[in-house]
Design an enzyme around this catalytic site. Structure first.
Site, mmCIF file in Angstrom:
data_model
loop_
_atom_site.group_PDB
_atom_site.id
_atom_site.type_symbol
_atom_site.label_atom_id
_atom_site.label_comp_id
_atom_site.label_asym_id
_atom_site.label_seq_id
_atom_site.Cartn_x
_atom_site.Cartn_y
_atom_site.Cartn_z
ATOM 1 N N GLY A 1 0.787 -1.228 0.000
ATOM 2 C CA GLY A 1 0.000 0.000 0.000
ATOM 3 C C GLY A 1 0.817 1.274 0.000
ATOM 4 C CG HIS A 2 4.049 3.806 2.019
ATOM 5 N ND1 HIS A 2 5.359 4.178 1.865
ATOM 6 C CD2 HIS A 2 3.425 4.872 2.547
ATOM 7 C CE1 HIS A 2 5.524 5.415 2.308
ATOM 8 N NE2 HIS A 2 4.362 5.850 2.729
ATOM 9 C CG PHE A 3 3.069 5.161 -2.386
ATOM 10 C CD1 PHE A 3 1.898 5.602 -1.807
ATOM 11 C CD2 PHE A 3 4.272 5.714 -1.986
ATOM 12 C CE1 PHE A 3 1.912 6.619 -0.863
ATOM 13 C CE2 PHE A 3 4.289 6.726 -1.033
ATOM 14 C CZ PHE A 3 3.114 7.175 -0.462
ATOM 15 C CB VAL B 1 8.314 5.009 -0.966
ATOM 16 C CG1 VAL B 1 9.112 5.931 -0.058
ATOM 17 C CG2 VAL B 1 8.422 5.470 -2.418
#
Length: 143
Positions: A46-48, A53
């Site tokens: 989810g990041h990203f 990252v």
């Protein structure tokens, strides 16, 4: 120090164990460790998704885990103790950390009074300072 010894010193486990190896330790002074950043880590879903990252908060957590290892080795043991993060100050993130990077984390004891320890820490990627932070931890007896 390998991952087995690290796991004997701090309670963190996958997916929240963020130190892979300790390269150097100078008791009551400083510690140098590494975190190999891989695309298989859950935060990257989810990041990203399009451009993974490493979250800055997880870089600070890796610094704090290394500090907990230094405390455990400096005290001789923390089997009956717990290390709790109290404050985080002056965190700076200068470069993106992404899968494939190896974080070289250097943590220094700045001050120790009774059960309160102050640290400063830097993360380097390929010799370049990527992140830095100061933080305070409290060492308490286990309940």
């Amino acid at each position: 120090m390998d991952i087995t010894e690290i796991m004997n010193l701090i309670p963190h486990r996958y997916p929240f164990l963020l130190v892979d190896r300790v390269l150097e330790i100078d008791l009551n002074k400083s510690i140098l460790g590494i975190k190999n950043v891989t695309v298989n880590e859950p935060q990257f879903t989810g990041h990203f998704p399009a451009r993974p990252v490493m979250p800055g908060v997880l870089m600070v957590e890796a610094m704090a885990q290394l500090a907990a290892i230094l405390v455990a080795k400096s005290l001789g043991s923390t089997k009956n103790k717990e290390v709790f993060l109290m404050t985080i100050e002056n965190s700076k993130f200068r470069r993106i950390v992404q899968p494939g990077d190896t974080m070289h984390i250097h943590t220094v004891i700045d001050q120790q009074r009774a059960n309160v320890w102050k640290f400063s820490s830097t993360v380097k990627i390929e010799g370049e300072i990527t992140a830095e932070s100061k933080f305070t931890a409290m060492i308490k007896d286990k309940a």
